[in-house]
Scaffold this motif. Structure first.
Motif, mmCIF file in Angstrom:
data_model
loop_
_atom_site.group_PDB
_atom_site.id
_atom_site.type_symbol
_atom_site.label_atom_id
_atom_site.label_comp_id
_atom_site.label_asym_id
_atom_site.label_seq_id
_atom_site.Cartn_x
_atom_site.Cartn_y
_atom_site.Cartn_z
ATOM 1 N N UNK A 165 9.442 16.691 -35.200
ATOM 2 C CA UNK A 165 8.291 17.523 -34.811
ATOM 3 C C UNK A 165 8.396 17.856 -33.318
ATOM 4 N N UNK A 166 7.850 19.004 -32.946
ATOM 5 C CA UNK A 166 7.845 19.456 -31.544
ATOM 6 C C UNK A 166 9.253 19.421 -30.937
ATOM 7 N N UNK A 167 10.221 19.913 -31.692
ATOM 8 C CA UNK A 167 11.620 19.809 -31.286
ATOM 9 C C UNK A 167 11.886 20.481 -29.937
ATOM 10 N N UNK A 168 11.352 21.691 -29.743
ATOM 11 C CA UNK A 168 11.649 22.438 -28.517
ATOM 12 C C UNK A 168 11.130 21.705 -27.279
ATOM 13 N N UNK A 169 9.906 21.192 -27.377
ATOM 14 C CA UNK A 169 9.313 20.489 -26.233
ATOM 15 C C UNK A 169 10.077 19.204 -25.940
ATOM 16 N N UNK A 170 10.487 18.510 -26.984
ATOM 17 C CA UNK A 170 11.216 17.253 -26.778
ATOM 18 C C UNK A 170 12.614 17.500 -26.210
ATOM 19 N N UNK A 171 13.227 18.583 -26.631
ATOM 20 C CA UNK A 171 14.536 18.917 -26.068
ATOM 21 C C UNK A 171 14.412 19.250 -24.580
ATOM 22 N N UNK A 172 13.303 19.864 -24.221
ATOM 23 C CA UNK A 172 13.056 20.143 -22.791
ATOM 24 C C UNK A 172 12.898 18.828 -22.020
ATOM 25 N N UNK A 173 12.179 17.878 -22.599
ATOM 26 C CA UNK A 173 12.012 16.558 -21.968
ATOM 27 C C UNK A 173 13.379 15.901 -21.780
ATOM 28 N N UNK A 174 14.190 15.926 -22.822
ATOM 29 C CA UNK A 174 15.516 15.308 -22.760
ATOM 30 C C UNK A 174 16.365 15.942 -21.671
ATOM 31 N N UNK A 175 16.253 17.250 -21.550
ATOM 32 C CA UNK A 175 17.012 17.978 -20.529
ATOM 33 C C UNK A 175 16.540 17.578 -19.127
#
Length: 438
Positions: free
Chosen positions: A417-427
């Protein structure tokens, strides 16, 4: 006055892993140990959440308090017959050493930060208030509790007495370094305690060290430096403290918002209301808090339930090195990204800072003036330690600060869930230096 001199018919001893034996000959000390307020210290861990990092660190403030008493007793034995030492101060020193930590609450420092309490004020209240400790101390003299409170509060007129309990080389620090090293299983905290107390001398308003004992003091200071960074400021322990702090903040916020707890935390309500009486405080120990952490895992509030589960089952936050001054924009971006991912940054993103000054020379006028350690030279003069010791000079006045950013790595790696936001966090986290440590 007779009570001051009353000795037990037979000396009592406590078997101790650090000092081998702790000796009690004074009836007054034995009575103080038996009070409800002092026995409560058995239920307060000396090192808070450190047991989640070093599994042996289950020792209590009760044992530490006995240890500080014992070191003080042995130092006073060395001081006997010295012209600068007043033997009439003996019992006052011993009582102050024994009671110096009696006002600590559960998980002391996290507890104090969240609820804005002060263990030193509670120590004073316990000594001066309507308590068993106060009643015992008054047997010496009605004014005696006030003197004990003044020694612990560092306002007593005889600064030599104060320095035994509170200085840059005192009975408190010497015991906790050795005791904490023993129970955590590390070797950094070792130093020659007996050598130090045998070279301590009373001199006017402070304890000084014979020059021949300088190397033992160097070991003590380096041991303190190592213990702070290897044990007291260990990043995993700090992760547990962050979660503990967030649990307490969340529970308080829910109570203030009118949340209906399935199990109403009645002993904690005075804390949440900011109306904590001495009687309320003395009912609190770590068993009370751990009980609520255990049952709050089943609460309807997802944040409280998750945080309690993390603490109870040791699923701690991960961390990265982080400087709040140079990465302010990054922290702000991370908070927004957490919100976009439906992860509340108030409870799941935290910067934690630790700093320590291993030894300081005298700096008049500073907020906390640290009296330096003085060496007693062969000719009878005094010389400040760092002027004689190259080892101590190298670290004198040098404050070391360390910052970590804590977050739940498992929340961020679940991309269902919320893949795009989490990928931003990871970045963003990768930009700062990796995905975190265990």
């Amino acid at each position: 006055m007779a009570n001051r001199l009353t000795k037990l018919d037979e000396e009592k001893v406590f078997k101790d892993p650090v000092h081998r034996y702790i000796h009690v000959k004074d009836g007054l000390i034995w009575e103080l140990i038996g009070t409800a307020e002092f026995q409560r210290l058995r239920r307060i861990k000396q090192l808070g959440t450190t047991y989640l990092t070093f599994h042996g660190a289950e020792h209590s403030r009760f044992g530490h308090s006995l240890g500080v008493y014992e070191i003080t007793r042995r130092i006073i034995d060395v001081f006997d017959d010295h012209p600068h030492w007043d033997p009439d101060e003996r019992l006052l020193c011993l009582c102050s050493a024994l009671l110096h930590d009696v006002g600590h609450g559960p998980f002391s420092h996290s507890f104090e930060k969240v609820f804005d309490t002060d263990h030193e004020l509670f120590t004073r209240d316990i000594i001066l208030g309507d308590t068993e400790i106060n009643a015992v101390l008054k047997k010496v003299d009605p004014a005696f509790p006030k003197k004990v409170a003044e020694v612990i509060g560092k306002t007593y007129e005889n600064k030599l007495v104060v320095s035994l309990i509170s200085s840059q080389i005192d009975a408190d620090r010497m015991d906790y370094l050795l005791r904490d090293a023993y129970f955590t299983g590390v070797s950094y905290g070792q130093f020659d305690l007996e050598r130090i107390w045998r070279v301590m001398r009373p001199r006017d308003d402070q304890v000084v060290i014979k020059h021949s004992g300088m190397h033992a003091v160097e070991d003590y200071i380096m041991s303190r430096y190592q213990m702070y960074w290897q044990v007291y400021f260990h990043p995993v322990t700090r992760s547990a403290e962050v979660i503990l702090s967030k649990i307490l903040h969340r529970a308080k916020a829910l109570y203030k918002a009118g949340y209906n707890f399935e199990h109403q935390p009645l002993p904690l309500l005075p804390l949440f209301n900011g109306k904590l009486s001495l009687e309320d405080f003395l009912r609190l120990d770590e068993a009370v808090f751990l009980f609520y952490f255990q049952i709050w895992q089943q609460e309807d509030d997802a944040i409280l339930s998750d945080l309690c589960s993390r603490f109870v089952n040791r699923r701690l936050f991960k961390y990265i090195e982080f400087s709040p001054n140079t990465n302010f924009n990054l922290y702000s971006d991370l908070r927004e990204a957490f919100k976009d991912a439906d992860i509340d940054p108030e409870y799941y993103l935290s910067v934690d800072s630790s700093s320590d000054l291993p030894y300081d020379f005298y700096r008049p006028g500073e907020e906390e003036e640290r009296l330096p350690i003085h060496l007693l030279m062969p000719g009878g003069g005094l010389r400040e330690l760092s002027r004689e010791s190259a080892v101590v000079e190298a670290i004198s006045g040098k404050k070391r600060t360390d910052h970590k950013l804590y977050f739940p790595k498992d929340f961020i790696t679940d991309l269902s869930i919320n893949k795009a936001a989490k990928e931003k966090i990871r970045k963003l986290l990768k930009f700062e230096g990796g995905s975190g440590h265990a």
